[in-house]
Scaffold this active site. Structure first.
Site, mmCIF file in Angstrom:
data_model
loop_
_atom_site.group_PDB
_atom_site.id
_atom_site.type_symbol
_atom_site.label_atom_id
_atom_site.label_comp_id
_atom_site.label_asym_id
_atom_site.label_seq_id
_atom_site.Cartn_x
_atom_site.Cartn_y
_atom_site.Cartn_z
ATOM 1 N N SER A 113 0.757 -1.200 -0.033
ATOM 2 C CA SER A 113 -0.012 -0.220 -0.136
ATOM 3 C C SER A 113 0.964 1.258 -0.226
ATOM 4 O O SER A 113 2.136 1.346 0.267
ATOM 5 C CB SER A 113 -0.914 -0.022 1.217
ATOM 6 O OG SER A 113 -0.038 0.491 2.250
ATOM 7 N N GLY A 114 0.226 2.235 -0.283
ATOM 8 C CA GLY A 114 0.889 3.580 -0.197
ATOM 9 C C GLY A 114 0.756 4.414 1.062
ATOM 10 O O GLY A 114 1.190 5.750 0.976
#
Length: 204
Positions: free
Chosen positions: A58-59
């Site tokens: 994920s970011g």
């Protein structure tokens, strides 16, 4: 007219280039094989001397840690000793690991809780992290995009990765052999060119 003999300089350069390319392809083949085998054997990310490689999915920690990167984390030994601003990897749910930054350390008696937040998130994580759930601490080492590669290596088709560098090495070897054969075929023609019209070799 006799042609000047070719210098060995070009041949040496070609030899060095061939050795370098062959070496790179061989290292690539060995590296891919090592990653695939270790990933398959461990059932997850590789681990070396207490350091684990984790894939970022994920970011939430961007821009410092990009999605698809792999990061190196140090396995937790003293789980109650982390401080504010440390980046830790912890067990959020079963089979779910999260790597976020500690924003606050809450000590109550012998128990320690960590409030955490992703650098790219607007708010802290809803639930504080029990120290017992801490898995590792982020070391600061990251490689972008390699996580996609490791994820694929763990899939059913991951073994196909071994074929790519091997196939490239095979093609390069075939090209090298073809070049050698071409040079051998050209040598008789070069000898004919230096023979004079009267059948004798020219000396000037």
């Amino acid at each position: 007219m006799r042609t000047k003999p070719k210098t060995n300089k070009k041949q040496k350069i070609k030899k060095w280039v061939n050795n370098i390319v062959s070496g790179i392809l061989m290292i690539l083949l060995i590296s891919v094989a090592t990653i695939v085998v270790i990933s398959k054997a461990s059932g997850g990310e590789p681990e070396f001397f207490g350091y684990q490689l984790k894939t970022v999915l994920s970011g939430s920690m961007e821009p410092g840690i990009q999605t698809g990167s792999i990061i190196a984390v140090k396995s937790a030994v003293v789980k109650t000793g982390y401080e504010k601003d440390d980046v830790i990897t912890f067990q959020a749910e079963e089979d779910i690991l999260i790597t976020h930054r500690i924003t606050e350390v809450v000590r109550t008696g012998d128990s320690v809780l960590y409030r955490t937040k992703g650098d790219n998130n607007n708010a802290e994580d809803m639930n504080p992290v029990l120290s017992d759930n801490v898995v590792a601490k982020y070391t600061g080492f990251t490689l972008p995009y390699v996580g996609y590669f490791i994820n694929f290596s763990q899939s059913k088709n991951g073994a196909l990765l071994l074929l790519i560098p091997g196939f490239l090495l095979l093609i390069y070897s075939a090209f090298t052999i073809w070049k050698v054969i071409s040079v051998m075929e050209l040598r008789p023609k070069e000898q004919v060119d230096i023979v004079g019209e009267d059948g004798g070799k020219s000396t000037s």
